[in-house]
Design an enzyme around this catalytic site. Structure first.
Site, short mmCIF file in Angstrom:
data_model
loop_
_atom_site.label_atom_id
_atom_site.label_comp_id
_atom_site.label_asym_id
_atom_site.label_seq_id
_atom_site.Cartn_x
_atom_site.Cartn_y
_atom_site.Cartn_z
N SER A 233 3.51 8.52 0.61
CA SER A 233 3.40 9.23 -0.65
C SER A 233 4.63 10.10 -0.88
O SER A 233 5.75 9.60 -0.89
CB SER A 233 2.09 10.04 -0.65
OG SER A 233 1.75 10.47 -1.93
N ASP A 460 -2.56 1.29 -6.33
CA ASP A 460 -2.45 2.64 -5.78
C ASP A 460 -2.60 3.65 -6.91
O ASP A 460 -1.89 3.58 -7.91
CB ASP A 460 -1.08 2.80 -5.11
CG ASP A 460 -0.96 4.08 -4.29
OD1 ASP A 460 -1.37 5.15 -4.79
OD2 ASP A 460 -0.43 4.01 -3.17
N HIS A 488 -4.63 4.32 -1.69
CA HIS A 488 -3.33 4.96 -1.61
C HIS A 488 -2.67 4.65 -0.28
O HIS A 488 -3.21 4.98 0.78
CB HIS A 488 -3.50 6.46 -1.78
CG HIS A 488 -2.22 7.23 -1.85
ND1 HIS A 488 -1.11 6.77 -2.51
CD2 HIS A 488 -1.87 8.44 -1.35
CE1 HIS A 488 -0.14 7.66 -2.41
NE2 HIS A 488 -0.58 8.68 -1.70
#
Length: 519
Positions: A233, A460, A488
């Site tokens: 991320s 995602d 995710h």
């Protein structure tokens, strides 16, 4: 702004969720001084000695001590508070490691970061990466982590106490009139003022560029010629920034669930709105096929309309939770969005929504509390404080004032009828930040870096797949690996294809063919 599973390891899932309601940004930061980085492909960075003022940091010795569960060690790393004035004050950064277990020769240190910004890398190492990463990787690498400056144990940014955060998280994020709007603006301003009051000294120095420079100090102190790294991320932006600053010191980098550093904060927020809508559509498509679906049994579109109607009802009349706090519209929305990070949380969300629609809001409140890292005693981690501090420093605000938010509402609502207003108003937070942004969005090419593996998941929610495609195309040595799935990030989520490709890259140095797809 992760956790391989939302409820299995909260440190990762919640760090990534920090990207959401704090106005995610991904632009690059700039500064007037550097720790001998190279921004082109000359490759001199790895051979250049640090300046005389930086040398004490690069040559420091760490005092390791046992910490956490068996096999882990912790220490404190020092770095300049301001890299433009390395002879001035310093910051103390929490670092941790778990040594390679063997068999096989040691490959060096593998740095991990779970995202956010604001997620504790040390917690992630001890709760997941150091024990849950594939055994062949842990056998060959010392698993290491550093809480970035401003985060957790590393000079943490502080803004509000527990009661203040309780009030902040329940404020209406979709104002219906001037009074609602005034309350939201006051909450955003109070949050920013609290950060300045409690953390004014460190606040101007928590940019991603500074965190990347700190990683280079850590790399050198560990004795590694190059940095090997897995970032999820926001951690992908941190890793890409490192590669931009130090391309010749870049080793095997895995950037999982990538951010696009070339986009403005406004575009990132709009894209993320679309990403969560895509994830909700996948949830809704699955939900309407099930007998226990609280959003009807007809279609994903109808389920979305029912969810929006539920939010509207809660806005007018919050739902009891069995404790002093009620489930407001903002907390209900956060609870739903938190479950979008991992499809393993979908059954829990169906139950929580069913209960909330029947007047029992505890389930959704639990999901929202997990997102915000609120403990049962009413205290919060500093995740959301650090998230705002880093984001607001890394790029100019998504919106300069409330007038521009109002003008953008139709665009955001077109992307997501259920979540669009929430995302648009949440993106206003940096407009009131006390420290001006030092970075601007730009492409990251990292010319001269070794092959960098960028991993994207097609549905995602927090880091839309197109961001991974974009970053892989920007990086001169980027290779794109695609996971066709939900949730995710992709590494460690159950795809043998993904895990094998990443493990092979980390252990043998051979990246998969560019464009490889997995399920």
């Amino acid at each position: 702004m992760d956790r391989r599973r939302l409820l299995r390891s909260s440190a990762l899932a919640l760090a990534a969720t920090g990207l959401l309601l704090s106005g995610c940004t991904g632009g690059g930061s700039s500064s007037s001084a550097s720790a001998t980085p190279t921004k082109g492909g000359s490759g001199q960075g790895a051979r250049s000695a640090p300046t005389a003022e930086l040398k004490p940091y690069y040559t420091q010795k760490l005092s390791w001590r046992k910490c956490g569960t068996s096999g882990f060690e912790c220490a404190t790393l020092k770095a300049p508070l301001d890299y433009a004035k390395p002879g001035g004050d310093s910051v103390e950064l929490a670092v941790a490691r778990k040594k390679a277990t063997g068999p096989g020769s040691r490959l060096g240190s593998l740095h991990v970061n779970p995202g956010g910004p604001g997620g504790s890398a040390v917690d992630f190492l001890q709760s997941y990466a150091g024990i849950g990463y594939p055994a062949p990787v842990r056998a060959r690498y010392d698993m290491v982590a550093m809480d970035p400056r401003g985060v957790a144990r590393s000079e943490p940014v502080e803004c509000l106490d527990g009661k203040g955060m309780d009030a902040y998280t329940r404020v209406d994020q979709t104002p219906d009139d001037q009074r609602d709007e005034a309350e939201l603006l006051a909450a955003l301003k109070d949050f920013a003022a609290g950060c300045e009051k409690k953390s004014g000294t460190v606040l101007p120095h928590v940019s991603t560029v500074n965190a990347a420079r700190d990683m280079d100090v850590f790399r050198a102190v560990l004795g590694d010629a190059k940095l090997s790294y897995v970032g999820a991320s926001y951690g992908t932006f941190l890793g890409a920034t490192y590669a931009e600053l130090f391309p010749a010191r870049t080793g095997r980098l895995v950037l999982d669930g990538a951010m696009d550093p070339s986009l403005s904060a406004r575009q990132l927020n709009r894209d993320q709105t679309e990403g969560f809508q895509t994830a909700f559509r996948a949830f809704a498509t699955d939900c309407v096929k099930r007998k226990d679906c609280p959003l009807g049994r007809t279609s994903a579109e109808d389920a979305g309309a029912r969810l929006k109607a539920f939010f509207t009802r809660v806005d007018g009349k919050p739902v009891a939770t069995g404790e002093s706090r009620e489930l407001t519209e903002s907390l209900a929305t956060t609870g739903v969005l938190a479950a979008m990070y991992d499809e393993a949380a979908w059954p829990q969300l169906r139950v929580a929504l069913t209960d909330a629609m029947a007047g029992r809001g505890a389930g959704l409140l639990t999901l929202a509390d997990a997102y915000y890292e609120r403990e049962t005693d009413g205290t919060y981690s500093n995740l959301m404080f650090a998230n705002a501090a880093v984001n607001c420093l890394d790029a100019p605000p998504a919106f300069p004032d409330e007038r521009e938010v109002r003008a953008a509402l139709p665009d955001f609502e077109e992307v997501s009828p259920a979540f669009g207003r929430n995302f648009a108003w949440a993106a206003l937070n940096c407009a009131y930040w006390p420290t001006p942004a030092t970075g601007t969005p730009h492409r990251i090419e990292a010319k001269g870096a070794a092959p960098i593996l960028v991993v994207g998941t097609t549905r995602d929610p927090a880091t839309p797949y197109k961001w991974s495609r974009s970053l892989a195309s920007q990086l001169s040595s980027g290779r794109l690996l695609t996971y066709d799935g939900d949730g995710h990030t992709a590494y460690g989520r159950g795809s043998d294809c993904i895990d094998t490709a990443i493990n092979t890259y980390l252990i043998e140095g051979t990246p998969p063919q560019d464009g490889k797809r997995c399920r």
